[in-house]
Write an enzyme that holds these catalytic residues in place. Structure first.
Site, PDB file in Angstrom:
ATOM      1  N   GLU A  96       0.834  -1.192   0.000  1.00 21.15           N
ATOM      2  CA  GLU A  96       0.000   0.000   0.000  1.00 21.15           C
ATOM      3  C   GLU A  96       0.874   1.250   0.000  1.00 21.15           C
ATOM      4  O   GLU A  96       1.996   1.239   0.515  1.00 21.15           O
ATOM      5  CB  GLU A  96      -0.903   0.012   1.233  1.00 21.15           C
ATOM      6  CG  GLU A  96      -2.016  -1.006   1.112  1.00 21.15           C
ATOM      7  CD  GLU A  96      -2.933  -1.028   2.327  1.00 21.15           C
ATOM      8  OE1 GLU A  96      -4.138  -1.231   2.108  1.00 21.15           O
ATOM      9  OE2 GLU A  96      -2.455  -0.868   3.457  1.00 21.15           O
ATOM     10  N   CYS A 110       3.615   8.570   0.757  1.00 20.11           N
ATOM     11  CA  CYS A 110       4.225   7.650   1.716  1.00 20.11           C
ATOM     12  C   CYS A 110       4.368   6.298   1.009  1.00 20.11           C
ATOM     13  O   CYS A 110       3.369   5.707   0.601  1.00 20.11           O
ATOM     14  CB  CYS A 110       3.272   7.572   2.919  1.00 20.11           C
ATOM     15  SG  CYS A 110       3.742   6.393   4.157  1.00 20.11           S
ATOM     16  N   CYS A 117       6.383  -6.791   7.074  1.00 25.25           N
ATOM     17  CA  CYS A 117       7.559  -6.376   7.857  1.00 25.25           C
ATOM     18  C   CYS A 117       7.772  -7.421   8.941  1.00 25.25           C
ATOM     19  O   CYS A 117       6.800  -7.936   9.503  1.00 25.25           O
ATOM     20  CB  CYS A 117       7.302  -5.013   8.506  1.00 25.25           C
ATOM     21  SG  CYS A 117       8.712  -4.390   9.458  1.00 25.25           S
ATOM     22  N   CYS A 121       7.002  -4.725  15.673  1.00 20.79           N
ATOM     23  CA  CYS A 121       6.561  -3.725  16.655  1.00 20.79           C
ATOM     24  C   CYS A 121       5.114  -4.057  17.047  1.00 20.79           C
ATOM     25  O   CYS A 121       4.260  -4.276  16.181  1.00 20.79           O
ATOM     26  CB  CYS A 121       6.660  -2.320  16.069  1.00 20.79           C
ATOM     27  SG  CYS A 121       8.336  -1.959  15.525  1.00 20.79           S
ATOM     28  N   CYS A 124       1.966  -2.010  15.624  1.00 19.22           N
ATOM     29  CA  CYS A 124       1.899  -1.681  14.192  1.00 19.22           C
ATOM     30  C   CYS A 124       1.148  -2.754  13.405  1.00 19.22           C
ATOM     31  O   CYS A 124       1.448  -3.946  13.511  1.00 19.22           O
ATOM     32  CB  CYS A 124       3.327  -1.539  13.655  1.00 19.22           C
ATOM     33  SG  CYS A 124       3.396  -1.302  11.872  1.00 19.22           S
ATOM     34  N   GLY A 164       6.856  -1.737   5.902  1.00 18.50           N
ATOM     35  CA  GLY A 164       8.204  -2.288   5.839  1.00 18.50           C
ATOM     36  C   GLY A 164       9.261  -1.439   6.510  1.00 18.50           C
ATOM     37  O   GLY A 164       9.051  -0.277   6.859  1.00 18.50           O
ATOM     38  N   SER A 196      12.515   6.551   7.068  1.00 21.46           N
ATOM     39  CA  SER A 196      12.230   6.306   8.488  1.00 21.46           C
ATOM     40  C   SER A 196      12.619   4.875   8.846  1.00 21.46           C
ATOM     41  O   SER A 196      12.223   3.928   8.168  1.00 21.46           O
ATOM     42  CB  SER A 196      10.738   6.514   8.747  1.00 21.46           C
ATOM     43  OG  SER A 196      10.404   6.110  10.049  1.00 21.46           O
ATOM     44  N   SER A 219      12.387   5.856  14.581  1.00 20.07           N
ATOM     45  CA  SER A 219      11.213   5.649  15.441  1.00 20.07           C
ATOM     46  C   SER A 219      11.667   5.309  16.847  1.00 20.07           C
ATOM     47  O   SER A 219      12.108   4.189  17.117  1.00 20.07           O
ATOM     48  CB  SER A 219      10.351   4.524  14.865  1.00 20.07           C
ATOM     49  OG  SER A 219       9.950   4.880  13.567  1.00 20.07           O
ATOM     50  N   LEU A 220      11.565   6.278  17.723  1.00 18.46           N
ATOM     51  CA  LEU A 220      12.038   6.110  19.105  1.00 18.46           C
ATOM     52  C   LEU A 220      10.906   5.525  19.957  1.00 18.46           C
ATOM     53  O   LEU A 220      11.063   4.473  20.592  1.00 18.46           O
ATOM     54  CB  LEU A 220      12.497   7.479  19.619  1.00 18.46           C
ATOM     55  CG  LEU A 220      13.100   7.540  21.007  1.00 18.46           C
ATOM     56  CD1 LEU A 220      14.356   6.705  21.105  1.00 18.46           C
ATOM     57  CD2 LEU A 220      13.414   8.999  21.390  1.00 18.46           C
ATOM     58  N   ASN A 296      -2.574   5.940  15.787  1.00 22.21           N
ATOM     59  CA  ASN A 296      -3.751   5.601  14.984  1.00 22.21           C
ATOM     60  C   ASN A 296      -4.177   4.202  15.385  1.00 22.21           C
ATOM     61  O   ASN A 296      -3.426   3.251  15.182  1.00 22.21           O
ATOM     62  CB  ASN A 296      -3.403   5.621  13.487  1.00 22.21           C
ATOM     63  CG  ASN A 296      -2.938   6.993  13.042  1.00 22.21           C
ATOM     64  OD1 ASN A 296      -3.489   8.002  13.466  1.00 22.21           O
ATOM     65  ND2 ASN A 296      -1.904   7.031  12.215  1.00 22.21           N
ATOM     66  N   CYS A 341      -0.300   6.448   9.582  1.00 18.16           N
ATOM     67  CA  CYS A 341       0.929   5.682   9.820  1.00 18.16           C
ATOM     68  C   CYS A 341       0.605   4.396  10.560  1.00 18.16           C
ATOM     69  O   CYS A 341      -0.165   4.405  11.508  1.00 18.16           O
ATOM     70  CB  CYS A 341       1.855   6.454  10.743  1.00 18.16           C
ATOM     71  SG  CYS A 341       2.698   7.753   9.944  1.00 18.16           S
TER      72      CYS A 341
HETATM   73  N1  SAH Z   1       9.593   0.694   9.537  1.00 14.40           N
HETATM   74  C1  SAH Z   1       9.857   2.069   9.576  1.00 14.40           C
HETATM   75  C2  SAH Z   1       8.978   2.874   8.633  1.00 14.40           C
HETATM   76  C3  SAH Z   1       7.542   2.473   8.545  1.00 14.40           C
HETATM   77  S1  SAH Z   1       6.602   2.764  10.005  1.00 14.40           S
HETATM   78  C4  SAH Z   1       9.761   2.596  11.011  1.00 14.40           C
HETATM   79  O1  SAH Z   1       9.316   1.857  11.870  1.00 14.40           O
HETATM   80  O2  SAH Z   1      10.197   3.729  11.222  1.00 14.40           O
HETATM   81  C5  SAH Z   1       6.469   4.535   9.954  1.00 14.40           C
HETATM   82  C6  SAH Z   1       6.121   5.184  11.284  1.00 14.40           C
HETATM   83  O3  SAH Z   1       4.787   4.825  11.678  1.00 14.40           O
HETATM   84  C7  SAH Z   1       7.023   4.769  12.443  1.00 14.40           C
HETATM   85  O4  SAH Z   1       7.464   5.907  13.143  1.00 14.40           O
HETATM   86  C8  SAH Z   1       6.104   3.959  13.329  1.00 14.40           C
HETATM   87  O5  SAH Z   1       6.507   4.027  14.687  1.00 14.40           O
HETATM   88  C9  SAH Z   1       4.782   4.627  13.071  1.00 14.40           C
HETATM   89  N2  SAH Z   1       3.605   3.824  13.393  1.00 14.40           N
HETATM   90  C10 SAH Z   1       3.460   2.494  13.314  1.00 14.40           C
HETATM   91  N3  SAH Z   1       2.219   2.133  13.688  1.00 14.40           N
HETATM   92  C11 SAH Z   1       1.555   3.280  14.000  1.00 14.40           C
HETATM   93  C12 SAH Z   1       0.218   3.581  14.406  1.00 14.40           C
HETATM   94  N4  SAH Z   1      -0.686   2.630  14.546  1.00 14.40           N
HETATM   95  N5  SAH Z   1      -0.092   4.873  14.633  1.00 14.40           N
HETATM   96  C13 SAH Z   1       0.795   5.869  14.435  1.00 14.40           C
HETATM   97  N6  SAH Z   1       2.047   5.634  14.015  1.00 14.40           N
HETATM   98  C14 SAH Z   1       2.429   4.368  13.807  1.00 14.40           C
HETATM   99 FE1  SF4 Z   2       7.917  -2.634  10.733  1.00 12.64          FE
HETATM  100 FE2  SF4 Z   2       8.024   0.026  11.123  1.00 12.64          FE
HETATM  101 FE3  SF4 Z   2       5.758  -1.364  11.638  1.00 12.64          FE
HETATM  102 FE4  SF4 Z   2       7.889  -1.643  13.216  1.00 12.64          FE
HETATM  103  S1  SF4 Z   2       6.692   0.228  12.905  1.00 12.64           S
HETATM  104  S2  SF4 Z   2       6.615  -3.319  12.420  1.00 12.64           S
HETATM  105  S3  SF4 Z   2       9.545  -1.516  11.741  1.00 12.64           S
HETATM  106  S4  SF4 Z   2       6.719  -1.091   9.643  1.00 12.64           S
END
Ligand code: SAH
Ligand code: SF4
Length: 353
Positions: A96, A110, A117, A121, A124, A164, A196, A219-220, A296, A341
Site C-alpha cells: 500500500e 508515503c 515487515c 513492533c 503496528c 516495511g 524512516s 522511530s524512538l 492511529n 501511519c
Molecule cells: N519501519 C519504519 C517505517 C515504517 S513505520 C519505522 O518503523 O520507522 C512509519 C512510522 O509509523 C514509524 O514511526 C512507526 O513508529 C509509526 N507507526 C506504526 N504504527 C503506527 C500507528 N498505529 N499509529 C501511528 N504511528 C504508527
Molecule cells: Fe515494521 Fe516500522 Fe511497523 Fe515496526 S513500525 S513493524 S519496523 S513497519
C-alpha cells in the site's frame, strides 16, 4: 528477469541501463533516453518512447517489462485529501501507498519498502503480516510513477514510512531514492525525501558513513528501554543509548541537518508527564527534532491518548527543552480510510487471493 524471462527495466540506474544497452546492441546514448522515459515521463509502453527507432521500441516491448505494479484499488478519504492505493506486484504480493495533500496544497507520498515487515513492533498493523518480500527499487519507484500519473498535483515530498523497514532493504531503498532525487529522474530534492527506520543501527551507521543526505527519521517511541523493548522488540538488540550515540555522530557529520525522532504516543504506555520529562532528558545530548505522532488505533490493544493528554505531554516536553530539539506534531490524515501511519496492512482475504 521476471517469470516470462523478460528483463525488468524499471529500477535500473543509468549505469545498469548503459550496460543493458551495450549488451543489446543499442547505441550508448540511448540509455539516457530510456532512463528519462522510464522515470521523468513514467511511460508504461515502449511505443511511447518516441525518440527511439521503431526496431528499438519493438525489441524493448518483446524482451522487457516496464511496469512492476498493477493498481488493485484506490480509497479516498472523506475530505478527499488522502488516498490509499493498493498495488499488486508481478509476483502477486500486495503493498500500500498513501498520497496526502496538506492544507497548503503540498503533495506527500508515503511509500512502502517491503511487503509486510518482520520487525514485530507490537503496535503496528503491518507487523501482523510478517515479511512477504523486499521490494525492488523499481517496485518502490512505480508506486510514485502510478500515483503521479493519477494525481493532478506534482509530488513534493516522499516519505519511506509505508509498509516495511527501509533499512532491512537498504540497497534497493537507497537506489530508489537516488533515482527520485536525480534531476533526470524525478528531480525531488534530498531534503524532500525522508527515510524512516525502526533503528537498524549498522545500517544507520552505513548511511552516515556514506554521507547520504536524504532526511533520516528514527522511530524512538519510548523514553526508556523497558517500555521500548515491550513495544519494539528490536530494542533488545539496539537500545535507546545506541540511537542517542547515533544522533551525536550524525550531528557531527551533518552540520546543518538534524535527525527526526518519531514518537508514537499511546495512552498509558508512553504518554505520561514523566515520560515527557525523561524524553526531554534523553534528547538533550545533541540537536534533533522530535515528531509526536498520536497513535492511529488498529486492533484495539493500544489506544490514542485524549487531546488533553497529548497537549500536556507536548507542553511538558517543551518546558524541559533547553533549545536542543524542535517539536513537531503530526495529526495524521486519512484515518477514516485506515491510511494513517502504521495502519497499512493487507487483510487476509487479499493475501490469499
Ligand atoms: N519501519 C519504519 C517505517 C515504517 S513505520 C519505522 O518503523 O520507522 C512509519 C512510522 O509509523 C514509524 O514511526 C512507526 O513508529 C509509526 N507507526 C506504526 N504504527 C503506527 C500507528 N498505529 N499509529 C501511528 N504511528 C504508527
Ligand atoms: Fe515494521 Fe516500522 Fe511497523 Fe515496526 S513500525 S513493524 S519496523 S513497519
Amino acid at each position: 528477469m521476471n517469470s516470462d524471462n523478460k528483463t525488468i527495466l524499471k529500477g535500473m540506474d543509468i549505469n545498469e541501463l548503459n550496460h543493458w544497452c551495450s549488451s543489446n546492441n543499442f547505441d550508448q546514448f540511448r540509455a539516457k533516453q530510456i532512463y528519462q522515459w522510464l522515470y521523468l515521463h513514467g511511460v508504461d509502453s515502449s511505443s511511447r518512447m518516441h525518440n527511439l527507432p521503431k526496431e528499438y521500441q519493438k525489441h524493448i516491448s518483446e524482451s522487457c517489462t516496464l511496469s512492476t505494479l498493477e493498481m488493485v484499488s484506490k480509497t479516498v478519504s472523506e475530505n478527499k485529501k488522502t488516498i490509499k492505493y493498493l498495488f499488486k506486484t508481478i509476483d502477486s504480493n500486495f503493498i500500500e501507498s498513501v498520497s496526502m495533500i496538506d492544507e497548503n496544497g503540498r503533495h506527500t507520498v508515503c511509500v512502502s519498502s517491503q511487503s509486510g515487515c518482520n520487525v514485530g513492533c507490537d503496535f503496528c498493523a503491518t507487523a501482523d503480516m510478517g515479511l512477504m518480500k523486499n521490494l525492488s527499487s523499481g517496485e518502490i519507484i512505480d508506486q510514485l510513477i502510478i500515483i503521479r500519473s493519477l494525481s493532478d498535483k506534482p509530488i513534493n515530498n516522499v516519505v519511506y514510512m509505508g509498509m516495511g523497514e527501509p533499512f532491512l532493504n537498504y540497497n534497493n531503498v537507497i537506489k530508489s531514492a537516488d533515482i527520485l532525487n536525480d534531476e533526470k529522474g524525478f528531480n525531488i530534492s534530498v531534503n524532500k525525501i525522508t527515510i524512516s527506520t525502526a533503528g537498524i543501527v549498522p545500517k544507520i551507521i552505513k548511511f552516515i558513513d556514506q554521507k547520504i543526505s536524504y532526511r533520516l527519521a528514527i522511530s524512538l517511541n519510548a523514553s526508556n528501554d523497558l517500555v521500548r523493548t515491550n513495544i519494539m522488540p528490536i530494542n533488545k538488540k539496539w537500545p535507546i543509548s545506541d540511537l542517542i550515540n547515533i544522533n551525536k555522530l550524525y550531528s557531527k557529520q551533518y552540520k546543518r541537518k538534524k535527525i527526526t525522532f518519531e514518537y508514537v504516543i499511546m495512552d498509558g504506555v508512553n504518554s505520561s508527564v514523566k515520560d515527557a520529562i525523561d524524553l526531554a532528558e534523553i534528547l538533550s545530548s545533541a540537536k534533533c527534532k522530535i515528531n509526536i505522532i498520536p497513535y492511529n488505533e488498529t486492533d484495539g490493544k493500544y489506544k490514542r491518548p485524549s487531546d488533553i493528554t497529548i497537549n500536556k505531554f507536548i507542553k511538558t516536553l517543551s518546558l524541559h527543552n533547553n533549545d536542543n530539539f524542535q517539536i513537531l506534531v503530526r495529526w495524521s490524515n486519512g484515518l477514516d480510510i485506515d491510511a494513517g501511519c502504521g495502519q497499512l496492512a493487507i487483510s487476509n482475504n487479499i493475501k490469499e487471493e
